[in-house]
Design a protein around this motif. Structure first.
Motif, PDB file in Angstrom:
ATOM      1  N   THR A 177       0.841  -1.192   0.000  1.00 51.25           N
ATOM      2  CA  THR A 177       0.000   0.000   0.000  1.00 51.25           C
ATOM      3  C   THR A 177       0.875   1.240   0.000  1.00 51.25           C
ATOM      4  N   GLY A 178       0.256   2.398  -0.114  1.00 50.62           N
ATOM      5  CA  GLY A 178       0.991   3.654  -0.117  1.00 50.62           C
ATOM      6  C   GLY A 178       0.042   4.836  -0.197  1.00 50.62           C
ATOM      7  N   PRO A 179       0.575   6.051  -0.082  1.00 45.35           N
ATOM      8  CA  PRO A 179      -0.278   7.241  -0.052  1.00 45.35           C
ATOM      9  C   PRO A 179      -0.428   7.969  -1.379  1.00 45.35           C
ATOM     10  N   CYS A 180       0.312   7.556  -2.414  1.00 43.90           N
ATOM     11  CA  CYS A 180       0.474   8.462  -3.562  1.00 43.90           C
ATOM     12  C   CYS A 180      -0.802   8.658  -4.367  1.00 43.90           C
ATOM     13  N   LYS A 181      -1.696   7.670  -4.422  1.00 43.00           N
ATOM     14  CA  LYS A 181      -2.915   7.856  -5.206  1.00 43.00           C
ATOM     15  C   LYS A 181      -3.908   8.745  -4.466  1.00 43.00           C
ATOM     16  N   ALA A 182      -4.179   8.422  -3.202  1.00 43.27           N
ATOM     17  CA  ALA A 182      -5.184   9.188  -2.457  1.00 43.27           C
ATOM     18  C   ALA A 182      -4.735  10.614  -2.195  1.00 43.27           C
ATOM     19  N   TYR A 183      -3.437  10.811  -1.981  1.00 44.27           N
ATOM     20  CA  TYR A 183      -2.957  12.138  -1.583  1.00 44.27           C
ATOM     21  C   TYR A 183      -2.181  12.851  -2.686  1.00 44.27           C
ATOM     22  N   ASN A 184      -2.155  12.247  -3.879  1.00 45.61           N
ATOM     23  CA  ASN A 184      -1.541  12.872  -5.052  1.00 45.61           C
ATOM     24  C   ASN A 184      -0.086  13.261  -4.798  1.00 45.61           C
ATOM     25  N   THR A 185       0.701  12.282  -4.374  1.00 39.22           N
ATOM     26  CA  THR A 185       2.106  12.542  -4.033  1.00 39.22           C
ATOM     27  C   THR A 185       3.024  11.565  -4.762  1.00 39.22           C
ATOM     28  N   ALA A 186       2.698  11.249  -6.022  1.00 38.78           N
ATOM     29  CA  ALA A 186       3.482  10.256  -6.762  1.00 38.78           C
ATOM     30  C   ALA A 186       4.941  10.670  -6.918  1.00 38.78           C
ATOM     31  N   GLY A 187       5.215  11.974  -6.875  1.00 37.73           N
ATOM     32  CA  GLY A 187       6.592  12.434  -6.988  1.00 37.73           C
ATOM     33  C   GLY A 187       7.427  12.200  -5.740  1.00 37.73           C
ATOM     34  N   LEU A 188       6.798  11.761  -4.661  1.00 39.95           N
ATOM     35  CA  LEU A 188       7.505  11.425  -3.424  1.00 39.95           C
ATOM     36  C   LEU A 188       7.311   9.933  -3.176  1.00 39.95           C
ATOM     37  N   GLY A 189       8.135   9.131  -3.825  1.00 38.66           N
ATOM     38  CA  GLY A 189       7.956   7.693  -3.809  1.00 38.66           C
ATOM     39  C   GLY A 189       8.063   7.080  -2.425  1.00 38.66           C
TER      40      GLY A 189
END
Length: 382
Positions: free
Chosen positions: A226-238
């Motif tokens: 899991t991870g935060p990048c989709k829900a919080y729009n932070t794909a640039g911070l892997g």
């Protein structure tokens, strides 16, 4: 709260892969990140982190992030993890690759459903495993598991089931009954399971049901990423995490990728902590806008001849079936050329999906409306 009034001029900055890959006249509704600004609490936390230097952080796992994420998982019904039951990753895709490396051997078979997020397939094939793909059934009410085909796909060499939950690209949220069926299947065939739950916080159906909550036996055979990048729009911070109640399972996967996995950055750890401590207002506003955008796509799709589409129950991705259209053989290229809208092409999601395209509707209503108008006009030309 975030603003949903966006323009191409604002979004087309040089650091945006999404908005700079294609010429300026193209509206990019393809790669899975949102056009919305991140939550103010995340921005504030990142600015504060810069005031404290950028030396090495706690590379073996930040205890505050571990505690916060563990608490969030327990709120979703996940039984408390043992100490060491959570490992952090530079992203979810490396976790998929690590799971294949750690839980299978070259020549083994790995099961997954198609259409599927392309790194599932590349994680299997890049390291000499055999993908045993099971196409989902496309009905009038949406996409469903083909249980008979799933049973037929199992071989003596099958070791792993790779699940995407919620599902990308169809947007299905698997019901508890479906998850129970998959759990029974995995236990009956003694399969390991890796469940990608990256889109869990973007469900329009209510609280997420983690796969591991289905049965205690399943806990010992499942690895969740899991991870935060989709829900919080932070794909640039892997950053991502893999967790399991079976420490030996985690150790196998960790050892298989030792020395090549890398670790999350200090800023990504700060970002995820801030996301988990946020009051929820930003995400609620985003979900409300995504629901409105989804409903607009649904209304538009009903007016487009030859288009088949099922509204996603989660994610901000619409999976459009244009296989009956005269330009199905080059649909993505046709829409790029004639509509000046960039979508994801179907074939990377599995064999048999030429004529499908994936549309990312996580943008402003104005940009979405313009894109739908262009696509509808182009499709009507043929």
């Amino acid at each position: 709260m975030t603003s949903f009034t966006l323009t191409p001029e604002v979004l087309r900055h040089p650091d945006s892969y999404k908005w700079t890959l294609y010429p300026q006249e193209v509206l990019p509704l393809w790669v899975a990140d949102m056009d919305f600004a991140p939550a103010p609490s995340i921005v504030a936390a990142l600015k504060d982190r810069l005031e404290h230097g950028l030396g090495y952080h706690l590379l073996r796992g930040d205890p505050d992030l571990t505690r916060l994420l563990g608490a969030r998982l327990e709120q979703q019904g996940v039984p408390p993890l043992p100490e060491g039951g959570m490992r952090f990753l530079p992203g979810v895709v490396p976790g998929l690759y690590a799971a294949v490396l750690g839980l299978t051997a070259p020549g083994d078979d790995v099961l997954s459903f198609t259409p599927i997020y392309p790194p599932f397939l590349s994680a299997i094939r890049d390291h000499g495993r055999t993908a045993r793909t099971v196409p989902l059934l496309q009905g009038e009410l949406g996409w469903d598991i083909d249980w008979a085909a799933l049973e037929q796909a199992v071989t003596p060499a099958t070791r792993l089931l790779m699940l995407c939950h919620p599902h990308n690209p169809t947007g299905r949220v698997w019901t508890r009954e479906e998850l129970a069926g998959l759990a029974a299947f995995a236990l009956r065939h003694r399969l390991w399971v890796v469940s990608d739950e990256l889109h869990a916080d973007l469900s329009f159906q209510g609280p997420h049901t983690p796969f591991v909550t289905i049965s205690p036996e399943l806990e010992q055979r499942t690895l969740t990423v899991t991870g935060p990048c989709k829900a919080y729009n932070t794909a640039g911070l892997g950053i991502g995490a893999m967790y399991s109640h079976n420490l030996a399972l985690l150790d196998r996967v960790t050892q298989a990728s030792a020395g090549v996995m890398g670790h999350p950055s200090a800023m990504s750890v700060t970002m995820w902590r801030a996301a988990l401590q946020d009051d929820g207002a930003w995400l609620a506003a985003v979900l409300d806008q995504l629901r409105q955008n989804r409903d607009r796509v649904t209304a538009w799709a009903a007016t487009v001849p030859l288009l088949r589409y099922s509204p996603p129950e989660a994610t901000y991705l619409a999976w459009l079936d244009l296989t009956r259209h005269p330009r199905a053989a080059d649909m993505q290229a046709f829409l790029l050329s004639e509509a000046k809208v960039a979508l994801n092409d179907g074939p990377p999601f599995g064999d048999g999906y030429q004529g499908f395209v994936r549309l990312n509707f996580a943008t402003s209503p104005e940009i979405l409306e313009e894109a739908l108008t262009r696509i509808g006009r182009a499709l009507a030309q043929e």
